[in-house]
Design an enzyme around this catalytic site. Structure first.
Site, mmCIF file in Angstrom:
data_model
loop_
_atom_site.group_PDB
_atom_site.id
_atom_site.type_symbol
_atom_site.label_atom_id
_atom_site.label_comp_id
_atom_site.label_asym_id
_atom_site.label_seq_id
_atom_site.Cartn_x
_atom_site.Cartn_y
_atom_site.Cartn_z
ATOM 1 N N CYS A 177 0.585 -1.143 0.082
ATOM 2 C CA CYS A 177 -0.014 -0.013 0.056
ATOM 3 C C CYS A 177 0.755 1.251 -0.093
ATOM 4 O O CYS A 177 1.985 1.444 0.649
ATOM 5 C CB CYS A 177 -0.851 0.108 1.177
ATOM 6 S SG CYS A 177 -2.076 -1.454 1.312
ATOM 7 N N ARG A 218 3.937 -0.224 -4.683
ATOM 8 C CA ARG A 218 3.784 -0.621 -3.395
ATOM 9 C C ARG A 218 2.280 -1.555 -3.481
ATOM 10 O O ARG A 218 2.038 -2.252 -2.344
ATOM 11 C CB ARG A 218 3.447 0.459 -2.377
ATOM 12 C CG ARG A 218 4.794 1.358 -2.484
ATOM 13 C CD ARG A 218 4.661 2.445 -1.518
ATOM 14 N NE ARG A 218 4.690 1.861 -0.050
ATOM 15 C CZ ARG A 218 5.483 1.614 0.689
ATOM 16 N NH1 ARG A 218 6.748 1.889 0.017
ATOM 17 N NH2 ARG A 218 5.243 1.242 1.968
ATOM 18 N N TRP A 221 -2.742 -2.786 -1.741
ATOM 19 C CA TRP A 221 -2.387 -4.267 -1.586
ATOM 20 C C TRP A 221 -3.161 -5.157 -0.693
ATOM 21 O O TRP A 221 -2.818 -4.763 0.598
ATOM 22 C CB TRP A 221 -0.809 -4.381 -1.619
ATOM 23 C CG TRP A 221 -0.588 -6.030 -1.742
ATOM 24 C CD1 TRP A 221 -0.280 -6.245 -3.110
ATOM 25 C CD2 TRP A 221 -0.323 -6.923 -0.910
ATOM 26 N NE1 TRP A 221 0.337 -7.583 -3.036
ATOM 27 C CE2 TRP A 221 0.278 -7.947 -1.610
ATOM 28 C CE3 TRP A 221 -0.347 -7.352 0.559
ATOM 29 C CZ2 TRP A 221 0.470 -9.281 -1.092
ATOM 30 C CZ3 TRP A 221 -0.268 -8.132 1.225
ATOM 31 C CH2 TRP A 221 0.334 -9.415 0.302
ATOM 32 N N ASN A 236 -1.584 2.442 5.693
ATOM 33 C CA ASN A 236 -0.590 1.315 5.129
ATOM 34 C C ASN A 236 -0.031 0.547 6.582
ATOM 35 O O ASN A 236 0.384 1.364 7.340
ATOM 36 C CB ASN A 236 0.506 2.009 4.656
ATOM 37 C CG ASN A 236 1.541 1.126 4.266
ATOM 38 O OD1 ASN A 236 2.888 1.365 4.222
ATOM 39 N ND2 ASN A 236 1.569 -0.271 4.186
ATOM 40 N N GLY A 237 -0.356 -0.717 6.560
ATOM 41 C CA GLY A 237 0.098 -1.436 7.456
ATOM 42 C C GLY A 237 -0.949 -2.382 8.060
ATOM 43 O O GLY A 237 -2.027 -2.633 7.179
ATOM 44 N N GLU A 294 17.707 -17.404 -8.189
ATOM 45 C CA GLU A 294 17.372 -15.937 -8.552
ATOM 46 C C GLU A 294 16.878 -16.058 -9.911
ATOM 47 O O GLU A 294 15.648 -15.371 -10.142
ATOM 48 C CB GLU A 294 18.364 -15.050 -8.383
ATOM 49 C CG GLU A 294 17.996 -13.627 -8.890
ATOM 50 C CD GLU A 294 17.064 -12.949 -8.033
ATOM 51 O OE1 GLU A 294 16.510 -13.530 -6.902
ATOM 52 O OE2 GLU A 294 16.612 -11.757 -8.494
ATOM 53 N N LYS A 303 13.084 -14.770 -10.949
ATOM 54 C CA LYS A 303 12.601 -13.737 -11.857
ATOM 55 C C LYS A 303 11.661 -14.097 -13.094
ATOM 56 O O LYS A 303 10.766 -13.506 -13.129
ATOM 57 C CB LYS A 303 14.069 -13.388 -12.657
ATOM 58 C CG LYS A 303 14.976 -12.544 -12.049
ATOM 59 C CD LYS A 303 14.513 -11.114 -11.751
ATOM 60 C CE LYS A 303 13.663 -10.831 -10.519
ATOM 61 N NZ LYS A 303 14.281 -10.866 -9.142
ATOM 62 N N GLU A 346 7.926 -15.045 -11.233
ATOM 63 C CA GLU A 346 7.137 -13.760 -10.835
ATOM 64 C C GLU A 346 6.593 -12.866 -11.778
ATOM 65 O O GLU A 346 5.492 -12.293 -11.237
ATOM 66 C CB GLU A 346 7.969 -13.061 -9.693
ATOM 67 C CG GLU A 346 9.258 -12.287 -10.150
ATOM 68 C CD GLU A 346 10.132 -11.333 -8.916
ATOM 69 O OE1 GLU A 346 9.414 -11.117 -7.836
ATOM 70 O OE2 GLU A 346 11.210 -11.031 -9.277
ATOM 71 N N HIS A 373 16.219 -36.873 -7.152
ATOM 72 C CA HIS A 373 15.615 -37.384 -6.060
ATOM 73 C C HIS A 373 14.367 -37.206 -6.051
ATOM 74 O O HIS A 373 13.499 -36.882 -4.978
ATOM 75 C CB HIS A 373 16.324 -36.836 -4.698
ATOM 76 C CG HIS A 373 17.712 -37.347 -4.800
ATOM 77 N ND1 HIS A 373 18.063 -38.694 -4.438
ATOM 78 C CD2 HIS A 373 18.874 -36.762 -4.847
ATOM 79 C CE1 HIS A 373 19.556 -38.839 -4.190
ATOM 80 N NE2 HIS A 373 20.062 -37.744 -4.484
ATOM 81 N N LYS A 398 6.175 -4.360 -4.205
ATOM 82 C CA LYS A 398 7.590 -4.302 -3.979
ATOM 83 C C LYS A 398 8.128 -4.338 -2.525
ATOM 84 O O LYS A 398 8.967 -5.032 -2.280
ATOM 85 C CB LYS A 398 7.961 -3.177 -4.836
ATOM 86 C CG LYS A 398 9.578 -2.974 -4.604
ATOM 87 C CD LYS A 398 10.182 -2.146 -6.043
ATOM 88 C CE LYS A 398 11.586 -2.414 -6.020
ATOM 89 N NZ LYS A 398 12.126 -3.829 -6.313
HETATM 90 C C1 G6P Z 1 9.513 -8.421 -2.396
HETATM 91 C C2 G6P Z 1 10.137 -8.080 -3.720
HETATM 92 C C3 G6P Z 1 11.308 -8.671 -3.843
HETATM 93 C C4 G6P Z 1 12.190 -8.532 -2.698
HETATM 94 C C5 G6P Z 1 11.851 -8.869 -1.285
HETATM 95 C C6 G6P Z 1 12.418 -8.498 -0.349
HETATM 96 O O1 G6P Z 1 9.054 -9.864 -2.445
HETATM 97 O O2 G6P Z 1 9.171 -8.220 -4.574
HETATM 98 O O3 G6P Z 1 12.148 -8.279 -5.111
HETATM 99 O O4 G6P Z 1 13.667 -9.176 -2.891
HETATM 100 O O5 G6P Z 1 10.483 -8.298 -1.261
HETATM 101 O O6 G6P Z 1 12.563 -6.975 -0.216
HETATM 102 P P1 G6P Z 1 13.526 -6.242 0.136
HETATM 103 O O7 G6P Z 1 13.050 -4.752 0.169
HETATM 104 O O8 G6P Z 1 13.647 -6.526 1.745
HETATM 105 O O9 G6P Z 1 14.917 -6.429 -0.583
#
Ligand code: G6P
Length: 608
Positions: free
Chosen positions: A2, A27, A75, A101-102, A481, A485, A488, A504, A603
Site C-alpha cells: 500500500c 507498493r 495491496w 498502510n500497515g 534467482e 525472476k 514472478e 531425487h 515491492k
Molecule cells: C518483495 C520483492 C522482492 C524482494 C523482497 C525483499 O518480495 O518483490 O524483489 O527481494 O520483497 O524485499 P527487500 O526490500 O527487503 O529487499
C-alpha cells in the site's frame, strides 16, 4: 504494501494525489482511492483495479475540486480487493477520513468494542476501525484523538487523515510503516516513499516511529505521542525525478536491468581507495572484525538469494562460518547468537516486515547488526547498528534487478574486508580480487549485449508449463534467482534445484521439450553439472546453459549457450544473473504480462 499520499497547498489536490499514487503503485495496485476536502466538504472516489481506472473515473481528479486531500493505492490484506474495501475509509458521519498502510493487529478486538457502542462497519478492513476509533475519541481536538488511538492500536500503521472540522489541514502518523513529509513551495505533502513528492520538492522529513505530523499550506508541525512539539531537520534528496521515470524504456524493469553497470560502479567505487577496501560505515577496526566468529545473513526474496551466494564468498574468502536465513524463519527459530556474532540484514526497501523483525530480534539479544540497504533513511537503515548503503538509486519494478546486483557487490566488499582483517588473503591475491571487482561494470555491459539473442530464444518459451533451473554451489544460488525472476513476472511455473538433487524426485517432471536452464560458472563443478544436463536431456529436456567464456565443451550437451566474461569463481553471479534477468523479462513481455506490476505482488512487503 500500500502507498499513501497527502497534499495541502495552493493547488488542486486531486491531480497531485493521483500523480503521487502513480509513483507509489509499485507498493500495491489492486484498488485506489482519494479523498479531497472541497467546498462541499470531504468527497471520496475509489475504484477497484489499477490507478488508471480511478484517474479516468475522476477525469484526472477534476471531479474532486479542493486543495487538501489524501490518497491510497492498495495491496489487499483485510478483505478482498473491491470498491468497498478500497481506501479512504470514513467514520460514521463522514467527518473523518483515513488512508492506511500497515496492519492493525488487534482490529477485531477494537471492532467488537466499537460495535458494542453502536458503531456499524461497511468494509472488511482494519482501516475502517481506525476511522471509527478516531470518531470515538474525537472531541474537536485531532491531535488528542490521534494520540489516544495510538495507545489503543497494535501493529503497524502509516496514516493520512482529514477532519471535516479542520479544513486545510492534513494529519499523518506512523509506526513501523514508512512515511515521509515533503516541504514544497506553496504546499506540503506526505507520502510512503520519496518518488511521490520529488516533482514538488527534494526537501523531506523522515518521520520516526510514533511521531505525528500536522500539515497546512504553509506549516509543518511534528509532535510525539505526548503531544509535545518536536524540532526536526529536513534532508535533501540527492537524486531527481528522472531517476524514478522510465526514460524511454518500455518498462522500469528493462531500464533497471540496463542501469546495472552504473549501479554496481556507484556501490563499488566509493569503497575502493588506493587499492584497498574501505568500508567506513562498518565502524569496525580489524581487531573488532577478528572478534566476529560467525555471520548470519538474513533477508527475504531476492535479497535472500544474494545471501545464499555470499555464504560461499564469506566462507571461501574469509573462512568465517556463515549461515543464511530467510527472515521469516530466523525470527521464530530461536537462533544461537552471541557477542561474537554479526547479523547482516539485507533489504532493498529497508522496510520488509520480516527482515525488520529479524533485526530487532538480533538487537534485543545485544548482537552487533549491519544493514545492507538501498533506501536511505528506511527503518532497517535507521535501526541497524551500522548501515552500508547500496547505491542502486530508486528501484521501481517489483522484480528486483539492480538492487540485487548492488547487494552482491556490497557483500563481496564485506567478505574481502573480513578476509583482509582475518589475514586470510595475501596482498597480491587481494589485489587480484579488487581488479576483478573493478571489471564487473564493463563486463555486465558486455553481457547486456546478448539482448537480441536472448529475446529470440525467450519467445520460443511463451507457452511453457514448467521451466527448471539447475546449478551447484554459487550456480545453485544463481539458479534460485533466475527461477524467481522468471516465475514472478511470467507466471510460468519454475523451480531451482541443486543440480545433484534433481534425481531425487524432480526429474520425474521432465518431459519432451521441457526447458532446463543450467548454470555452470564454477569450473571445478562443470563435469558434475554436465552429467545432470545429460540426464535431463536424455529424458527429452531442451537445455539452455549459462557458462564462462572458454567452456565451449558445454556445447556438446546444451542446445543454447550464453557465455559470460571471465572473472574469479566468487563473483560469477554478478555476470551470470544478467542473461537470466533478460530471459525472464522477455518471456513475460512476449506473453503480454504486466512486467513491472506482476499480479498479487508488491515491492515493499511491510506485512508478515
Ligand atoms: C518483495 C520483492 C522482492 C524482494 C523482497 C525483499 O518480495 O518483490 O524483489 O527481494 O520483497 O524485499 P527487500 O526490500 O527487503 O529487499
Amino acid at each position: 504494501m500500500c502507498g499513501i499520499v497527502g497534499y495541502v497547498g495552493e493547488n488542486q489536490a486531486a491531480p497531485i494525489l493521483l500523480d503521487g499514487l502513480y509513483k507509489l503503485e509499485y507498493r500495491g495496485y489492486d484498488s485506489a482511492g482519494i479523498a479531497v476536502y472541497g467546498e462541499e466538504g470531504i468527497k471520496v472516489a475509489k475504484a477497484r483495479g489499477r490507478l488508471k481506472i480511478l484517474d479516468e473515473m475522476t477525469h484526472g481528479g477534476a471531479m474532486l475540486p479542493g486543495t487538501a486531500g489524501i490518497g491510497h493505492t492498495r495491496w489487499a490484506t483485510h478483505g478482498a480487493p473491491n470498491d468497498v474495501n478500497a481506501h479512504p475509509h470514513f467514520n460514521r458521519d463522514e467527518s473523518i477520513v483515513v488512508v492506511h498502510n500497515g496492519i492493525i493487529e488487534n482490529y477485531l478486538k477494537l471492532k467488537k468494542k466499537l460495535e458494542g457502542k453502536g458503531y456499524q462497519f461497511c468494509s472488511e478492513t482494519d482501516t475502517e476501525v481506525v476511522a471509527q476509533l478516531l470518531d470515538y475519541y474525537y472531541d474537536g481536538d485531532p491531535l488528542k484523538a490521534i494520540t489516544k488511538i495510538m495507545h489503543r492500536m497494535e501493529g503497524s500503521y502509516a496514516l493520512g487523515i482529514l477532519f471535516k472540522d479542520h479544513p486545510g489541514t492534513v494529519y499523518a502518523v506512523r509506526k513501523d510503516s514508512p512515511l515521509i513529509v515533503g516541504h514544497g513551495q506553496g504546499g506540503n505533502l506526505i507520502a510512503s516513499d520519496v518518488p511521490a513528492v520529488l516533482k514538488y520538492t527534494r526537501s523531506v522529513y523522515f518521520i520516526e516511529n510514533e511521531e505525528i505530523a500536522k500539515l497546512t499550506k504553509d506549516d509543518i508541525t511534528f509532535y510525539n505521542i505526548d503531544e509535545e512539539v518536536l524540532v526536526k531537520e529536513p534532508s535533501e534528496i540527492g537524486w531527481d525525478i528522472s531517476a524514478a521515470e522510465k526514460g524511454g524504456y518500455e518498462h522500469f524493469m528493462l531500464k533497471e536491468i540496463y542501469e546495472q553497470p552504473k549501479a554496481i560502479a556507484d556501490t563499488l567505487n566509493p569503497r575502493l581507495k588506493d587499492g584497498r577496501i574501505v568500508i567506513e560505515e562498518l565502524k569496525m577496526d580489524d581487531e573488532e572484525i577478528r572478534q566476529i566468529h560467525k555471520i548470519f545473513i538474513v533477508a527475504c526474496g531476492s535479497a535472500y538469494h544474494t545471501g545464499v551466494t555470499s555464504k560461499y564468498v564469506f566462507e571461501g574468502l574469509a573462512r568465517i562460518p556463515t549461515e543464511v536465513d530467510l527472515a521469516s524463519e530466523f525470527r521464530y527459530r530461536n537462533p544461537i547468537l552471541d557477542e561474537h556474532t554479526l547479523v547482516v540484514i539485507i533489504s532493498q526497501s529497508g522496510e520488509t516486515a520480516d527482515s525488520l523483525a529479524a533485526l530487532r530480534l538480533a538487537k534485543s539479544q545485544g548482537v552487533r547488526t549491519l544493514g545492507i540497504v538501498n533506501v536511505v533513511g528506511s527503518s532497517i537503515a535507521r535501526e541497524a547498528d551500522n548501515v552500508m548503503y547500496t547505491w542502486a538509486g530508486p528501484e521501481i519494478a517489483v522484480a528486483t534487478t539492480k538492487a540485487y546486483s548492488t547487494q552482491l557487490i556490497a557483500q563481496y566488499l564485506l567478505a574481502l574486508k573480513f578476509a583482509q582483517a582475518r589475514r586470510m588473503l595475501p596482498e597480491e591475491e587481494l589485489a587480484g580480487y579488487i581488479a576483478d571487482l573493478r571489471k564487473i561494470p564493463d563486463q555486465v555491459e558486455m553481457v547486456l549485449g546478448n539482448k537480441e539473442k536472448i529475446q529470440k530464444f525467450a519467445n520460443r518459451y511463451l507457452a511453457a508449463k514448467d521451466i527448471f533451473f539447475i546449478g551447484r554451489g554459487i550456480d545453485y544460488a544463481i539458479s534460485m534467482e533466475g527461477s524467481l525472476k522468471l516465475k514472478e513476472i511470467s507466471y510460468i511455473h519454475s523451480d531451482a534445484y541443486a543440480a545433484g538433487e534433481l534425481k531425487h524426485g524432480t526429474i520425474s517432471l521432465i518431459e519432451e521439450g521441457t526447458l532446463v536452464v543450467a548454470v555452470l560458472t564454477q569450473a571445478e563443478l562443470y563435469k558434475k553439472t554436465i552429467s545432470n544436463m545429460v540426464e535431463v536431456r536424455s529424458r527429452g529436456a531442451f537445455v539452455m546453459a549459462v557458462t564462462n567464456s572458454g567452456n565451449q565443451e558445454v556445447e556438446k550437451t546444451a542446445d543454447f549457450v550464453i557465455y559470460i566474461p571471465e572473472t574469479n569463481r566468487y563473483f560469477t553471479n554478478s555476470l551470470a544473473i544478467i542473461p537470466l534477468q533478460m530471459f525472464g523479462y522477455y518471456v513475460a513481455l512476449g506473453k503480454g504480462c504486466d512486467v513491472d506490476k506482476p499480479r498479487n505482488l508488491a515491492k515493499s512487503v511491510t506485512v508478515e
